[in-house]
Design an enzyme around this catalytic site. Structure first.
Site, PDB file in Angstrom:
ATOM      1  N   ASP A  21       3.156  -4.248   5.446  1.00  0.00           N
ATOM      2  CA  ASP A  21       4.209  -3.231   5.341  1.00  0.00           C
ATOM      3  C   ASP A  21       5.545  -3.835   5.753  1.00  0.00           C
ATOM      4  O   ASP A  21       5.711  -4.245   6.901  1.00  0.00           O
ATOM      5  CB  ASP A  21       3.848  -2.051   6.252  1.00  0.00           C
ATOM      6  N   ASP A  25       7.063   2.150   7.252  1.00  0.00           N
ATOM      7  CA  ASP A  25       6.535   3.506   7.060  1.00  0.00           C
ATOM      8  C   ASP A  25       5.017   3.562   7.246  1.00  0.00           C
ATOM      9  O   ASP A  25       4.401   4.616   7.056  1.00  0.00           O
ATOM     10  CB  ASP A  25       6.926   4.066   5.675  1.00  0.00           C
ATOM     11  N   ASP A  29       3.446  -2.594   1.104  1.00  0.00           N
ATOM     12  CA  ASP A  29       4.341  -2.493  -0.052  1.00  0.00           C
ATOM     13  C   ASP A  29       4.540  -3.861  -0.709  1.00  0.00           C
ATOM     14  O   ASP A  29       4.053  -4.886  -0.219  1.00  0.00           O
ATOM     15  CB  ASP A  29       5.681  -1.874   0.370  1.00  0.00           C
ATOM     16  N   ASP A  98      -4.141  -4.054 -12.022  1.00  0.00           N
ATOM     17  CA  ASP A  98      -5.255  -3.145 -12.225  1.00  0.00           C
ATOM     18  C   ASP A  98      -4.898  -2.247 -13.404  1.00  0.00           C
ATOM     19  O   ASP A  98      -3.770  -1.761 -13.491  1.00  0.00           O
ATOM     20  CB  ASP A  98      -5.456  -2.289 -10.964  1.00  0.00           C
ATOM     21  N   ASP A 206     -10.431  -1.020 -14.683  1.00  0.00           N
ATOM     22  CA  ASP A 206     -11.202  -0.069 -13.882  1.00  0.00           C
ATOM     23  C   ASP A 206     -12.231   0.673 -14.741  1.00  0.00           C
ATOM     24  O   ASP A 206     -11.886   1.218 -15.796  1.00  0.00           O
ATOM     25  CB  ASP A 206     -10.202   0.934 -13.289  1.00  0.00           C
ATOM     26  N   GLU A 264     -14.410  -3.936 -14.882  1.00  0.00           N
ATOM     27  CA  GLU A 264     -15.297  -3.369 -13.856  1.00  0.00           C
ATOM     28  C   GLU A 264     -16.295  -2.453 -14.557  1.00  0.00           C
ATOM     29  O   GLU A 264     -15.899  -1.538 -15.283  1.00  0.00           O
ATOM     30  CB  GLU A 264     -14.487  -2.570 -12.831  1.00  0.00           C
ATOM     31  N   HIS A 337     -12.418  -3.264  -2.365  1.00  0.00           N
ATOM     32  CA  HIS A 337     -11.917  -2.065  -1.689  1.00  0.00           C
ATOM     33  C   HIS A 337     -12.884  -0.884  -1.767  1.00  0.00           C
ATOM     34  O   HIS A 337     -12.594   0.168  -1.190  1.00  0.00           O
ATOM     35  CB  HIS A 337     -10.568  -1.679  -2.296  1.00  0.00           C
ATOM     36  N   ASP A 338     -13.988  -1.030  -2.497  1.00  0.00           N
ATOM     37  CA  ASP A 338     -14.984   0.047  -2.602  1.00  0.00           C
ATOM     38  C   ASP A 338     -16.250  -0.243  -1.809  1.00  0.00           C
ATOM     39  O   ASP A 338     -17.150   0.596  -1.763  1.00  0.00           O
ATOM     40  CB  ASP A 338     -15.403   0.247  -4.073  1.00  0.00           C
TER      41      ASP A 338
HETATM   42  O1  ISL Z   1     -17.443   3.032  -4.857  1.00  0.00           O
HETATM   43  C1  ISL Z   1     -17.941   3.726  -5.681  1.00  0.00           C
HETATM   44  C2  ISL Z   1     -18.448   5.035  -5.390  1.00  0.00           C
HETATM   45  O2  ISL Z   1     -19.713   4.875  -4.822  1.00  0.00           O
HETATM   46  C3  ISL Z   1     -18.087   3.315  -7.049  1.00  0.00           C
HETATM   47  O3  ISL Z   1     -18.865   4.150  -7.813  1.00  0.00           O
HETATM   48  C4  ISL Z   1     -16.692   3.289  -7.621  1.00  0.00           C
HETATM   49  O4  ISL Z   1     -16.200   4.580  -7.690  1.00  0.00           O
HETATM   50  C5  ISL Z   1     -16.792   2.691  -8.973  1.00  0.00           C
HETATM   51  O5  ISL Z   1     -17.095   1.377  -8.709  1.00  0.00           O
HETATM   52  C6  ISL Z   1     -15.490   2.773  -9.694  1.00  0.00           C
HETATM   53  O6  ISL Z   1     -14.470   2.238  -8.930  1.00  0.00           O
HETATM   54  C7  ISL Z   1     -13.189   2.192  -9.467  1.00  0.00           C
HETATM   55  O7  ISL Z   1     -12.774   3.411 -10.029  1.00  0.00           O
HETATM   56  C8  ISL Z   1     -12.613   4.493  -9.123  1.00  0.00           C
HETATM   57  C9  ISL Z   1     -11.825   4.136  -7.886  1.00  0.00           C
HETATM   58  O8  ISL Z   1     -11.957   5.152  -6.926  1.00  0.00           O
HETATM   59  C10 ISL Z   1     -12.301   2.833  -7.285  1.00  0.00           C
HETATM   60  O9  ISL Z   1     -11.497   2.489  -6.188  1.00  0.00           O
HETATM   61  C11 ISL Z   1     -12.226   1.809  -8.368  1.00  0.00           C
HETATM   62  O10 ISL Z   1     -12.521   0.518  -7.927  1.00  0.00           O
HETATM   63  C12 ISL Z   1     -11.900   5.569  -9.898  1.00  0.00           C
HETATM   64  O11 ISL Z   1     -10.728   5.038 -10.469  1.00  0.00           O
END
Ligand code: ISL
Length: 555
Positions: A21, A25, A29, A98, A206, A264, A337-338
């Site tokens: 950051d 804030d 960024d 993305d 995505d 993805e 990040h998931d």
């Molecule tokens: O982490 C998940 C939920 O259990 C996955 O199903 C995830 O939602 C899936 O991999 C899709 O992810 C992507 O699209 C989503 C977004 O929330 C995730 O951050 C992204 O990586 C919707 O856009």
């Protein structure tokens, strides 16, 4: 430039909200990212993938886009973006955006038009259906079909203005676009060209295998009145291939430069991935698959984790290596990040923190494929000690908590599942130094910094040659300097061993042996470990591996 330059590349994922950051804030960024590029250059990565920075109401941290051609003010401006891309290129790196086009935000002007009336020209840009026969809008069970959303509850939202439902595979603030409509596709391609003209070097797409839906939107098998998994009717339908070929033609063909496209694809099989990434098919370069990160999901799904069986994990990795050996290409990842933090999930983030973080990295990086490093993974960042729901921010975790508790599930078990598997674990701020807020912000961070930033941080690790950071740097260097890492064949060794991960890579006369003990106890191994040691996370190297010891040998 070699059309397949990405085969020897390493990609670094930045989750902008949590990276750095500059403005105070509490939210990361673009200027913050620019200020930290030397960290990435020192690591040696080739490509930076930016999670979404487009204008968004942030219901899903930017995966809900309301303007594809602008930067969200919390991240900066288009001028900041142009500056960032210039600085990335100046360091010899590339920048990948993305691309979130399965859905938009419900605040996107396209959706505002679409929902404004059944005769609106953009009505058909989204997926609208009347209530089920004999039902009134909003009644329980009136949804057009029984599909569940990825983020809990039904995949349909009632819209009283026109008396119909719209489809949302994710949150209700993420309505699905209708890819059958050629105007939608052209609008997406035009937007992609606009970013390429600005200098971006490709896209991470995505949930791109979910964009085509079965025209009848049939009910999924389920008990009467229950929600079902609609995946067979929207997961990897044949039209996805048509759409990706069209996209490739309309967006990339005839353009100068080396691009990277990665799709993805939840639920994708090895055979499907091979078809998507076969260069002869002109679709995409590589996919993110989910098999290896689903093996610790229990009967109740991702929030019901079970211990990982290393044999099953190795079998999965070997199958992907084998299926995409001659044709197609793998991407390699343990975290993003998931997903929870890899060292906490697959390693031991307590007693063997450094050893297990570096052992996992060694095992992953020397497979055949393109490795992805998720921000902070190169420091061995760990899951966060969240104490209660107040500490969480993620829509998926919060929806799940609410629904599971409403359904009467055991509160402690539900919380344990979210603690272990929730996406916020990976979203706490990057730990730059041992100062206030880990050096991430001078303000109040949008999500708490992990208290271990006092000792686990980039500044400390850059100064320590034995650190997780320097181990990642050496792994990346191996890929850049040894053709066998990029092109060599792959063979899994000791597939039935419950604790040791071992494989060989061969190219011509060159043979690499990678052997790692993925347990906290010593392991004798039935392999000759007498070769030249190219890299080891623990010394010395003998015939008995120390806890979490990983070695790379020229055999
Ligand atoms: O982490 C998940 C939920 O259990 C996955 O199903 C995830 O939602 C899936 O991999 C899709 O992810 C992507 O699209 C989503 C977004 O929330 C995730 O951050 C992204 O990586 C919707 O856009």
């Amino acid at each position: 430039m070699d059309a397949q330059w990405w085969k020897s590349a390493v990609v670094y994922q930045v989750y902008p909200r949590s990276f750095a950051d500059s403005g105070g804030d509490g939210i990361g960024d673009l200027a913050g990212i620019t200020s930290r590029l030397d960290h990435l250059a020192a690591l040696g990565v080739d490509v930076v993938w930016l999670s979404p920075v487009y204008r968004s109401p942030h219901a899903d941290n930017g995966y809900d886009i309301s303007d594809y051609r602008d930067i969200d003010p919390v991240f900066g401006t288009l001028a900041d973006f142009d500056h960032l891309i210039g600085e990335v290129h100046a360091r010899g790196m590339k920048l990948v955006m993305d691309l979130v086009v399965n859905h938009t935000s419900d605040e996107h002007p396209w959706f505002a038009e679409s929902r404004s009336g059944k005769d609106n020209p953009k009505r058909d840009w989204y997926v609208w259906r009347p209530p089920r026969d004999g039902h009134e809008l909003g009644e329980p069970g009136a949804e057009p079909n029984n599909w569940s959303s990825f983020f809990s509850g039904p995949a349909w939202q009632a819209d009283p203005a026109t008396g119909e439902y719209y489809l949302h595979l994710f949150d209700r603030k993420q309505p699905d676009l209708n890819w059958d409509n050629p105007e939608v596709r052209e609008a997406v391609y035009d937007m992609m060209r606009w970013w390429l003209d600005r200098g971006v070097d490709g896209f991470r797409m995505d949930v791109i295998n979910l964009i085509a839906k079965h025209p009848d939107l049939p009910d999924a098998p389920a008990e009467p009145g229950a929600l079902g998994d609609g995946f067979p009717y929207y997961g990897t339908l044949p039209r996805v291939h048509e759409h990706l070929r069209e996209m490739r033609r309309e967006v990339f063909d005839g353009r100068e430069g080396g691009f990277l496209t990665v799709g993805e694809m939840p639920g994708v099989t090895t055979q499907q991935a091979r078809e998507f990434t076969d260069p002869a098919n002109h679709e995409i370069d590589m996919v993110f698959q989910f098999e290896h990160v689903s093996l610790d999901h229990g009967p109740g799904g991702k929030f019901d984790p079970v211990p990982l069986d290393l044999r099953a994990f190795k079998a999965s990795m070997a199958a992907w290596q084998g299926e995409l050996a001659e044709v197609g290409w793998n991407s390699l990842y343990l975290g993003n990040h998931d997903q929870p933090r890899a060292v906490s999930r697959f390693g031991d983030d307590d007693r063997w923190w450094r050893e297990s973080a570096t052992a996992l990295a060694t095992v992953l990086h020397l497979h055949r494929g393109t490795p992805y490093v998720y921000q902070g993974e190169e420091l061995g960042m760990t899951n966060s000690p969240f104490v209660d729901a107040e500490a969480l921010r993620d829509v998926e975790s919060l929806n799940h908590l609410r629904q599971a508790l409403a359904a009467g599930q055991d509160a402690d078990a539900v919380w344990r599942g979210v603690r272990a598997m929730g996406r916020d674990n990976a979203r706490t701020p990057v730990q730059w130094d041992g100062g206030t807020n880990g050096g991430f912000t001078t303000g109040t961070p949008w999500i708490a910094v992990n208290p271990n930033s006092s000792w686990l941080n980039a500044e400390a690790q850059r100064a320590d040659q034995a650190s997780v950071f320097h181990h990642y740097r050496r792994l990346i260097e191996l890929r850049h300097t040894l053709p066998v890492v990029v092109e060599g064949t792959f063979r899994m060794l000791l597939p039935e061993h419950p604790d040791v991960y071992a494989y060989e890579r061969v190219l011509g006369e060159e043979r690499l042996l990678v052997v790692a003990n993925l347990s906290g106890t010593e392991q004798p191994v039935d392999l000759d470990l007498g070769g030249e040691v190219l890299l080891a996370n623990v010394e010395p190297v003998g015939q008995v591996l120390a806890p979490w010891q990983a070695v790379v040998l020229r055999a």
